[in-house]
Design a protein around this motif. Sequence first.
Motif, PDB file in Angstrom:
ATOM      1  N   LEU A 267      13.810  16.656  -3.981  1.00 12.04           N
ATOM      2  CA  LEU A 267      14.825  16.362  -4.981  1.00 12.04           C
ATOM      3  C   LEU A 267      14.267  16.353  -6.397  1.00 12.04           C
ATOM      4  N   GLY A 268      13.002  16.773  -6.545  1.00  9.74           N
ATOM      5  CA  GLY A 268      12.419  16.965  -7.856  1.00  9.74           C
ATOM      6  C   GLY A 268      12.380  15.700  -8.687  1.00  9.74           C
ATOM      7  N   PRO A 269      12.495  15.835 -10.017  1.00  2.65           N
ATOM      8  CA  PRO A 269      12.405  14.662 -10.896  1.00  2.65           C
ATOM      9  C   PRO A 269      13.506  13.630 -10.649  1.00  2.65           C
ATOM     10  N   ARG A 270      14.641  14.046 -10.050  1.00  6.43           N
ATOM     11  CA  ARG A 270      15.687  13.060  -9.743  1.00  6.43           C
ATOM     12  C   ARG A 270      15.235  12.128  -8.620  1.00  6.43           C
ATOM     13  N   GLY A 271      14.581  12.702  -7.613  1.00  6.13           N
ATOM     14  CA  GLY A 271      14.024  11.857  -6.557  1.00  6.13           C
ATOM     15  C   GLY A 271      12.942  10.932  -7.091  1.00  6.13           C
ATOM     16  N   MET A 272      12.106  11.454  -8.006  1.00 12.13           N
ATOM     17  CA  MET A 272      11.077  10.621  -8.632  1.00 12.13           C
ATOM     18  C   MET A 272      11.714   9.481  -9.421  1.00 12.13           C
ATOM     19  N   ALA A 273      12.790   9.796 -10.147  1.00 15.82           N
ATOM     20  CA  ALA A 273      13.483   8.778 -10.936  1.00 15.82           C
ATOM     21  C   ALA A 273      14.021   7.671 -10.037  1.00 15.82           C
ATOM     22  N   LEU A 274      14.582   8.043  -8.901  1.00 21.21           N
ATOM     23  CA  LEU A 274      15.123   7.041  -7.986  1.00 21.21           C
ATOM     24  C   LEU A 274      14.021   6.166  -7.404  1.00 21.21           C
ATOM     25  N   PHE A 275      12.841   6.762  -7.164  1.00 20.67           N
ATOM     26  CA  PHE A 275      11.728   5.947  -6.661  1.00 20.67           C
ATOM     27  C   PHE A 275      11.308   4.915  -7.704  1.00 20.67           C
ATOM     28  N   PHE A 276      11.071   5.357  -8.929  1.00 21.91           N
ATOM     29  CA  PHE A 276      10.559   4.443  -9.943  1.00 21.91           C
ATOM     30  C   PHE A 276      11.600   3.393 -10.350  1.00 21.91           C
TER      31      PHE A 276
ATOM     32  N   THR B 276       0.807  -1.224   0.000  1.00 23.43           N
ATOM     33  CA  THR B 276       0.000   0.000   0.000  1.00 23.43           C
ATOM     34  C   THR B 276       0.837   1.270   0.000  1.00 23.43           C
ATOM     35  N   PRO B 277       1.855   1.420   0.861  1.00 21.31           N
ATOM     36  CA  PRO B 277       2.635   2.670   0.846  1.00 21.31           C
ATOM     37  C   PRO B 277       3.336   2.923  -0.482  1.00 21.31           C
ATOM     38  N   GLN B 278       3.881   1.857  -1.086  1.00 20.53           N
ATOM     39  CA  GLN B 278       4.610   2.036  -2.348  1.00 20.53           C
ATOM     40  C   GLN B 278       3.651   2.387  -3.491  1.00 20.53           C
ATOM     41  N   VAL B 279       2.524   1.706  -3.534  1.00 21.82           N
ATOM     42  CA  VAL B 279       1.547   1.974  -4.589  1.00 21.82           C
ATOM     43  C   VAL B 279       0.971   3.375  -4.427  1.00 21.82           C
ATOM     44  N   PHE B 280       0.786   3.807  -3.188  1.00 17.89           N
ATOM     45  CA  PHE B 280       0.311   5.184  -2.965  1.00 17.89           C
ATOM     46  C   PHE B 280       1.290   6.201  -3.541  1.00 17.89           C
ATOM     47  N   SER B 281       2.586   6.001  -3.315  1.00 21.65           N
ATOM     48  CA  SER B 281       3.581   6.936  -3.855  1.00 21.65           C
ATOM     49  C   SER B 281       3.482   7.001  -5.373  1.00 21.65           C
ATOM     50  N   ALA B 282       3.397   5.840  -6.019  1.00 19.31           N
ATOM     51  CA  ALA B 282       3.275   5.815  -7.482  1.00 19.31           C
ATOM     52  C   ALA B 282       1.969   6.458  -7.927  1.00 19.31           C
ATOM     53  N   HIS B 283       0.886   6.175  -7.213  1.00 12.07           N
ATOM     54  CA  HIS B 283      -0.434   6.730  -7.563  1.00 12.07           C
ATOM     55  C   HIS B 283      -0.420   8.253  -7.476  1.00 12.07           C
ATOM     56  N   SER B 284       0.261   8.803  -6.463  1.00  9.73           N
ATOM     57  CA  SER B 284       0.294  10.265  -6.305  1.00  9.73           C
ATOM     58  C   SER B 284       0.949  10.936  -7.507  1.00  9.73           C
ATOM     59  N   PHE B 285       1.916  10.257  -8.122  1.00  8.34           N
ATOM     60  CA  PHE B 285       2.575  10.816  -9.305  1.00  8.34           C
ATOM     61  C   PHE B 285       1.596  10.930 -10.464  1.00  8.34           C
TER      62      PHE B 285
ATOM     63  N   CYS C  18       2.964  -4.283  -8.954  1.00  6.70           N
ATOM     64  CA  CYS C  18       2.364  -5.460  -8.335  1.00  6.70           C
ATOM     65  C   CYS C  18       0.898  -5.575  -8.739  1.00  6.70           C
ATOM     66  N   ASP C  19       0.220  -6.592  -8.203  1.00  6.16           N
ATOM     67  CA  ASP C  19      -1.181  -6.793  -8.554  1.00  6.16           C
ATOM     68  C   ASP C  19      -2.045  -5.612  -8.109  1.00  6.16           C
ATOM     69  N   LEU C  20      -1.712  -4.980  -6.991  1.00  4.61           N
ATOM     70  CA  LEU C  20      -2.494  -3.844  -6.512  1.00  4.61           C
ATOM     71  C   LEU C  20      -2.385  -2.654  -7.467  1.00  4.61           C
ATOM     72  N   SER C  21      -1.168  -2.366  -7.931  1.00  3.71           N
ATOM     73  CA  SER C  21      -1.006  -1.248  -8.862  1.00  3.71           C
ATOM     74  C   SER C  21      -1.674  -1.557 -10.200  1.00  3.71           C
ATOM     75  N   ASP C  22      -1.682  -2.844 -10.610  1.00  4.55           N
ATOM     76  CA  ASP C  22      -2.397  -3.229 -11.830  1.00  4.55           C
ATOM     77  C   ASP C  22      -3.884  -2.925 -11.700  1.00  4.55           C
ATOM     78  N   LYS C  23      -4.469  -3.360 -10.601  1.00  6.64           N
ATOM     79  CA  LYS C  23      -5.912  -3.233 -10.420  1.00  6.64           C
ATOM     80  C   LYS C  23      -6.344  -1.782 -10.218  1.00  6.64           C
ATOM     81  N   MET C  24      -5.437  -0.935  -9.728  1.00  3.75           N
ATOM     82  CA  MET C  24      -5.761   0.484  -9.562  1.00  3.75           C
ATOM     83  C   MET C  24      -5.515   1.288 -10.825  1.00  3.75           C
ATOM     84  N   GLY C  25      -5.045   0.626 -11.877  1.00  2.68           N
ATOM     85  CA  GLY C  25      -4.887   1.309 -13.159  1.00  2.68           C
ATOM     86  C   GLY C  25      -3.637   2.139 -13.277  1.00  2.68           C
ATOM     87  N   ILE C  26      -2.589   1.804 -12.510  1.00  3.69           N
ATOM     88  CA  ILE C  26      -1.319   2.536 -12.575  1.00  3.69           C
ATOM     89  C   ILE C  26      -0.463   1.940 -13.691  1.00  3.69           C
TER      90      ILE C  26
END
Length: 746
Positions: A252-261, A207-216, A267-275
Amino acid sequence: MTAFSYDRKTVRKSLRQKIRRAAATAIHQEDVWAEFNIQDIPAERVVRHTYNPETKQFLKNETIVKMEKEPFTNGAMRHCFRLKKLATPPQSASNHRFHSYGWSRALNYVAKCYLNEAGEPDINERDSVLTDIILQYEAAHWAEKFNVTAPKKIDFIRAYALEFVDRPGSPMFAVERFIAGKDTYGCGFLKHNTNSGFVDQEVRRKTPQVFSAHSFYASQGNRLVADIQGVGDLYTDPQVLSIDYRFGDGDLGPRGMALFFKNFRHCDLSDKMGIPIFPLSRNERKHQAKYEDDESTLSEGSPLLEALMCKFKMLDDNRQMRKSILVMPTDLNCAYSTDTEKRNNFSDVSKTIRKSFVASKKKKAVSIVKRTKSDIDEVTSCLEIALTDAVFDNTAFHRFESGEVKPRHRRNSEDDGSDLKGNMCKRKSVALMKVDHPPMEITDETKSNLGKVHYHLACLHGMDRFPEIVSLDRIVDDELPSHDVFSVVFHLSHAASLGDVKACLALARARVGLHSSASPLLHTNVPIDFDSAKDLCRRAMSSERSPASPKAAAGCLLYQILEDEEAAGDVEKLHVLEESLNFLNLAQREQAAVKEHAKKMQSRGKADGLHVGDAVEGNYFMEGTYYPGKVIDVLENGNSVVVQYDDDGSSETLPVDNVRPIEVSAEVLSHETSRLTDEEAFGVSNTDEIVLLHYDLISKIAELKEKTGDRLAAAELFQQAAEMAMSAGKMQTANKWSMRAAELET
């Protein structure tokens, strides 16, 4: 009455019963701070500053609190005080008895103040406190968006600033509710990811990781909420990464985003949420596959760590780490603990962001990398991608053509890992969602910001940020390449397909054999192709969402290629130069706007509100439609303003929560005010964006005008170039062009 209708009386009765039970539980619950007798401390008058993320404005009101005089704990940056504030009773409540207990049952809060170099409370850190509040509200805003479709809801502790107006200097404290205890799985306070790419591999909650991706994606790539930490799914002290570096030193702007991704596992949760899936290179996927591919979640308490370091000290250490975590991996002590929190709080990192990004001094790098047929095929495929527009079809969302989510294979059985570390328990992070939500919308703005993320990830590879990606079979003459150049090509190509101008420019330079600041290995490992380079330059110049400066550089490079080929006509070259000159003039205007914006922001604090002359959007007649205008008057102690609209000159008085400030374009602001220049990041100057000098560019246009027979226009341009050269101290050049202008006028 149908089977699905509700009896309002029954619902209201049930709700009243729940409220009574909750109030009764709160009344009988022990106050964890009862022993400190905070209710006996004299009350103080304060001004509370709350933030509205929609209007980006602070609202003020008065209240009273009781706070201890001495801090009960501290970190490296802040002191923490116990504080109580009475809850405001509602207009009508089913249990008024709860609100009659006074200070003995007042809510518990933690008040935090920043320290100066002497270790004393710093009354000048008002903006730092307000930035903390903005971060909490921004994170909570995107959590609300996430909760609409997420099977497991999350929340951030609401925070606000308290200004102690009766104390000398009116010091300001950041205040949030005190949380204690453990979650339903027995875990205490946990960190799930950071602002610099760390993604927890021990507790491994989805959940925490998918939330970070979802916020983007929910923010169209403008935000990514990171540094997720807290108890259960109640989080605190986040760091928001923005495309334009607006959220303090930890942003850290887009560099911090790049390091996250780069470390995020779809995962299956991010698939089902349409990420959508964030593409990674073949070597990045290989490296990621080395870790156990487990779809489950592990939970672990850390009593030893909690005994050694209180939660607030952890938060402060984490804040310092935010500014310095992006160091070279070789600079870190490899013998760090495997505990989640200990692995994150490195003690030997550098103290500023700038130092952490600068490439370390190394011996000369290997220029030609050993390549296999699959490497050559991947490079060829990537370079083709760079010249086509990115498409987000069902494949990008891990779905079949029908839109149904593809199932994910689990490597491990349900019994795997049951004895791991003895005190870990395995569970699924969330119940499988019964409904597959439609793919998230990918707008042009999302694509533009996603392109920036890919470009910065390529640059991080190029500055040797990920030496672990380089395979040992790449050794040439007993030397191992400093970084994986194939990952650089991969991410530059994806960035170019998304319309990123800098990525197009870097690849275009490499395609004609020129060095690129993105990677010192790029130009020696990419095949020469002048036609492809010209297409990349034209792609860069036609990008709609980009600052003008790199477009001007792309135009100058295209002109140079046309000159070297000696195949293009004068009209085509003239068109390219004139377009480049327009970009150069626009770049100067953009730089002036950024300087003016910075000057305006420097003269005011974050809580100062709107000023006369500010560019804003007003909610026209409170109808929900915002129109651009400017503030012509500020009323009622800043709570209302008079807005004059640009289109017809009409004006109206609006509350500040119905007015939104207009800021400099995020594309321009992020390019011109990035906290790290490319020179600081890579240790070398960014030669990709070198352009012809303004007067040289004008003189080139004058020469082509003369060739096409337009002598009058050529004379005027030569004279203009001469005056600019003279201002730059180039007297000999200025005299030459002045004489040319005089000859053409005769």
